[in-house]
Design an enzyme around this catalytic site. Structure first.
Site, PDB file in Angstrom:
ATOM      1  N   GLY A 139       0.839  -1.188   0.000  1.00 33.59           N
ATOM      2  CA  GLY A 139       0.000   0.000   0.000  1.00 33.59           C
ATOM      3  C   GLY A 139       0.873   1.236   0.000  1.00 33.59           C
ATOM      4  CB  CYS A 140       0.317   4.547   1.537  1.00 29.27           C
ATOM      5  SG  CYS A 140       1.176   6.095   1.839  1.00 29.27           S
TER       6      CYS A 140
END
Length: 179
Positions: free
Chosen positions: A11-12
């Site tokens: 993800g981020c």
């Protein structure tokens, strides 16, 4: 001390970076991009979802202090490996769950970990984490590096990264660096 590299997309990269920076045996964590078709992508290029890159962290670690298997456990326990191209509110292929392996041993360890987590029914949905060979790593822009450390009071850090770090600390307390 011979350091080794590991590269993860979960993800981020701001969240992933903050978690792995806290681990004993990890000496350097760099946010960047990997797995896409164009050279030297910018953050905006990657955010478009059209480059094929994932947001990743690439880290140096001391295998005598922390094993690759322990890094994999942290990776799997600190994001949802069952959501395809998504982590929380972040959606798109750039947020996919991916392990870019640097050698055959890392590939085999990743496959074994996924098999074990699947057999033990740790998740109620299938793991969709991609396992792929390392490709060119492109360091993200400077403002992405050490993001949490430099921006702890920003809302994203307070409401997204801080709770993730608290959960991480509960599970991996003995592996966290002494401050």
């Amino acid at each position: 001390m011979a350091l080794e590299k590991a590269t993860f997309g979960a993800g981020c990269f701001w969240c992933t970076e903050a978690v792995f920076q806290a681990l004993q045996g990890v000496s350097n964590v760099v946010s960047g991009y990997m797995g896409g078709e164009i050279p030297n992508p910018s953050y905006m290029d990657v955010c478009s979802g059209n480059t094929g890159h994932a947001e990743v962290i690439q880290l140096d670690y001391d295998p005598e202090t922390i094993s690759f298997e322990d890094l994999l456990l942290v990776f799997f326990k600190t994001h949802d490996p069952t959501t395809l191209n998504r982590q929380g509110n972040d959606t798109g292929t750039q947020y996919r769950s991916v392990i870019f392996f640097h050698n055959q041993e890392q590939k085999e360890a990743a496959m074994k970990m996924i098999d074990e987590l699947t057999q033990e029914l740790v998740y109620d949905k299938p793991i969709v984490t991609e396992i792929a060979p390392v490709t060119d790593f492109y360091r993200a822009e400077d403002y992405h590096q050490n993001y949490y450390i430099q921006n702890t009071a920003k809302p994203y850090c307070l409401f997204v990264i801080q709770p993730k770090l608290a959960k991480f600390a509960e599970i991996f307390r003995e592996k966290i660096k002494n401050s």
